[in-house]
Design an enzyme around this catalytic site. Structure first.
Site, short mmCIF file in Angstrom:
data_model
loop_
_atom_site.label_atom_id
_atom_site.label_comp_id
_atom_site.label_asym_id
_atom_site.label_seq_id
_atom_site.Cartn_x
_atom_site.Cartn_y
_atom_site.Cartn_z
N SER A 97 -2.20 -5.43 -19.10
CA SER A 97 -1.72 -6.03 -17.86
C SER A 97 -0.98 -7.35 -18.10
O SER A 97 -1.43 -8.22 -18.86
CB SER A 97 -2.88 -6.28 -16.91
OG SER A 97 -2.43 -6.96 -15.76
N LYS A 113 -8.39 1.12 -6.47
CA LYS A 113 -7.82 0.64 -5.21
C LYS A 113 -8.57 1.17 -3.99
O LYS A 113 -8.67 0.47 -2.98
CB LYS A 113 -6.34 0.99 -5.14
CG LYS A 113 -5.50 0.24 -6.17
CD LYS A 113 -4.01 0.51 -6.02
CE LYS A 113 -3.21 -0.26 -7.05
NZ LYS A 113 -1.75 -0.08 -6.88
N THR A 130 1.95 19.15 -3.95
CA THR A 130 1.20 19.77 -2.86
C THR A 130 1.79 19.27 -1.55
O THR A 130 1.56 18.12 -1.15
CB THR A 130 -0.30 19.40 -2.95
OG1 THR A 130 -0.81 19.76 -4.24
CG2 THR A 130 -1.09 20.13 -1.88
#
Length: 288
Positions: free
Chosen positions: A14, A71, A160
């Protein structure tokens, strides 16, 4: 000392600690920012540990950035204390720890993407035809701000189709307040539609799966943005450039969403442009 960190798995790569250190320097703020790798299923405990350790050291835990796969866990931790954009996305990438002990959840991903496209790539979203590839957490995080930027058309395409349709339904009320035509499609259901801006919100590049849509979706001079950066975005960018489009990675989005998170925490929004230029030079630098 106010402490912050990025939480997720993996986080060793990161750039967030570097970005926020530069923001702190530019705004005259004092803070400490680190990395915390979080094992699956223990996000809430990891946050509690971070806050406790800061307190034991005589410091204050101010908040954290949240990356994959945490998240949705972050949204659950914040509960009802979510910003409007986080509630719409159903996912949180920024937690703020308030003085009263409460946890506030926000999502700055969409604001970061829009800011990068408009400010740094120099493209107007208003009136543009936009294709968003993917219907997972990354796509959900940017849908609201993309709609609010008033493109003439926004199509969500996903392997999908039902997931794309669910995401469109979730945001339909927002689109009704604009001139944006909002649609869902399967990856094989785009027909001959062409788009001015194509955003890859899937992990296809990272997984080495190739680009999930045909090159005919690219209008002349289209901007093609991969939400990832570095080697993970190379395949998508190469594909875009090979078909006459302008390829762009997610580094600008990363810096802009970080600037938005910094503002959530510190009450001041740093200028992202010089930090992005510096980071771009670091990322693009060839090893000696």
């Amino acid at each position: 000392m106010d402490r912050y960190c990025v939480m997720g798995n993996p986080v060793a790569h990161s750039r967030s600690p570097w970005i926020h250190a530069r923001f702190a320097q530019l705004t005259g703020q004092t803070l400490d920012y680190g990395r915390r790798e979080v094992a699956p299923g223990v996000f809430a405990q990891a946050v509690a540990d971070f806050r406790r350790e800061a307190q034991e050291a005589g410091d204050r835990a101010g908040g954290c950035n949240v990356t994959v796969p945490c998240k949705f866990d972050a949204a659950a931790l914040a509960g009802e204390r979510l910003s409007a954009r986080a509630r719409l996305a159903g996912a949180v990438n920024t937690l703020r720890f308030d003085e009263d002990g409460h946890v506030h959840g926000d999502n700055t991903d969409g604001a970061g993407l829009v800011a990068d496209i408009v400010r740094h790539a120099g493209r107007a979203l208003a009136g543009a035809r936009v294709l968003l590839i993917g219907a997972g957490g990354a796509a959900a995080g940017v849908m609201g701000p993309l709609i609010e930027a008033a493109p003439s058309r926004l199509v969500v395409a996903n392997r999908t189709a039902a997931k794309a349709e669910a995401l469109v339904t979730q945001h339909a009320h927002l689109a009704r307040g604009t001139d944006c035509e909002l649609q869902a499609a399967g990856l094989d259901g785009l027909g001959d539609a062409r788009f001015d801006i194509v955003v890859n919100g899937t992990a296809s590049s990272l997984a080495g799966d190739g680009v999930p849509v045909p090159a005919r979706v690219l209008a002349e001079g289209a901007l093609a943005v991969d939400m990832m950066y570095g080697p993970a975005a190379a395949g998508f960018i190469g594909w875009a450039q090979a078909h006459g489009a302008i390829g762009r990675d997610g580094l600008g989005m990363l810096v802009e969403q970080a600037a938005e998170a910094f503002a959530v925490w510190r009450g001041v929004r740093p200028d992202a442009a010089p930090v992005l230029a510096e980071l771009r030079a670091l990322v693009d630098a060839k090893p000696a």
